[in-house]
Design a protein around this motif. Structure first.
Motif, short mmCIF file in Angstrom:
data_model
loop_
_atom_site.label_atom_id
_atom_site.label_comp_id
_atom_site.label_asym_id
_atom_site.label_seq_id
_atom_site.Cartn_x
_atom_site.Cartn_y
_atom_site.Cartn_z
N CYS A 1 -9.95 -0.67 -8.60
CA CYS A 1 -10.62 0.31 -7.74
C CYS A 1 -11.32 1.35 -8.61
O CYS A 1 -10.75 1.85 -9.58
CB CYS A 1 -9.56 0.98 -6.85
N SER A 2 -12.55 1.69 -8.24
CA SER A 2 -13.32 2.66 -9.05
C SER A 2 -12.65 4.03 -9.08
O SER A 2 -12.70 4.72 -10.11
CB SER A 2 -14.75 2.77 -8.55
N TYR A 3 -12.02 4.45 -7.99
CA TYR A 3 -11.36 5.75 -8.01
C TYR A 3 -10.18 5.74 -8.97
O TYR A 3 -9.99 6.69 -9.73
CB TYR A 3 -10.88 6.19 -6.61
N GLN B 1 -9.87 3.88 -11.60
CA GLN B 1 -10.45 3.88 -12.94
C GLN B 1 -10.82 5.29 -13.38
O GLN B 1 -10.51 5.72 -14.49
CB GLN B 1 -11.69 2.98 -12.98
N LEU C 1 -3.83 3.71 -0.51
CA LEU C 1 -4.02 3.11 -1.84
C LEU C 1 -3.47 1.70 -1.69
O LEU C 1 -2.26 1.51 -1.53
CB LEU C 1 -3.26 3.87 -2.92
N ASP C 2 -4.36 0.72 -1.69
CA ASP C 2 -3.96 -0.68 -1.54
C ASP C 2 -3.74 -1.30 -2.91
O ASP C 2 -4.42 -0.94 -3.88
CB ASP C 2 -5.05 -1.48 -0.82
N TYR C 3 -2.83 -2.25 -2.97
CA TYR C 3 -2.58 -2.96 -4.22
C TYR C 3 -2.18 -4.39 -3.93
O TYR C 3 -1.88 -4.76 -2.80
CB TYR C 3 -1.50 -2.26 -5.05
N THR D 1 -6.40 -2.02 -5.76
CA THR D 1 -7.65 -2.61 -5.29
C THR D 1 -8.54 -1.67 -4.47
O THR D 1 -9.75 -1.90 -4.39
CB THR D 1 -7.36 -3.85 -4.43
N HIS D 2 -7.96 -0.64 -3.87
CA HIS D 2 -8.77 0.22 -2.98
C HIS D 2 -8.05 1.54 -2.73
O HIS D 2 -6.85 1.55 -2.47
CB HIS D 2 -9.01 -0.49 -1.64
N THR D 3 -8.82 2.60 -2.79
CA THR D 3 -8.34 3.92 -2.38
C THR D 3 -9.28 4.41 -1.29
O THR D 3 -10.50 4.37 -1.47
CB THR D 3 -8.37 4.92 -3.56
N ARG E 1 0.83 -1.20 0.00
CA ARG E 1 0.00 0.00 0.00
C ARG E 1 0.86 1.25 0.00
O ARG E 1 2.04 1.22 0.34
CB ARG E 1 -0.94 0.01 1.20
#
Length: 92
Positions: free
Chosen positions: A74-76, A78, A26-28, A38-40, A15
């Motif tokens: 992650c949608s953010y 994208q 910001l995870d990856y 994967t996630h923000t 992250r």
């Protein structure tokens, strides 16, 4: 948090973080030849300050420096990539 704080890479936890309370992330996860973001997450009290963008930019610079392709799960991330076509060559 002051503006001079740069995102910190924590590879052992896969992250990037910024020192907010709670922490902005910001995870990856790594896959062969690519990184999957994967996630923000930014706490509500710190939203609207561009912190998520700073995290994503740090992650994208790192991915480019590592020669990795990016998978924006992650949608953010994208949305960020849609708004910043200069990063499109990195997208898997």
């Amino acid at each position: 948090m002051t503006p001079q704080h740069a995102p910190r890479h924590e590879p052992e936890q896969q992250r990037f973080t910024l020192p907010t309370t709670p922490v902005s992330v910001l995870d990856y996860r790594l896959a062969p030849g690519r990184v999957v973001f994967t996630h923000t997450g930014v706490p509500p009290a710190h939203q609207g300050q561009g912190l998520a963008a700073r995290l994503v930019e740090a992650g994208l610079h790192w991915a480019r420096d590592q020669g990795l392709k990016v998978e924006p799960a992650c949608s953010y991330v994208q949305t960020y990539l849609q708004r910043h076509p200069e990063w499109h060559p990195l997208v898997a």
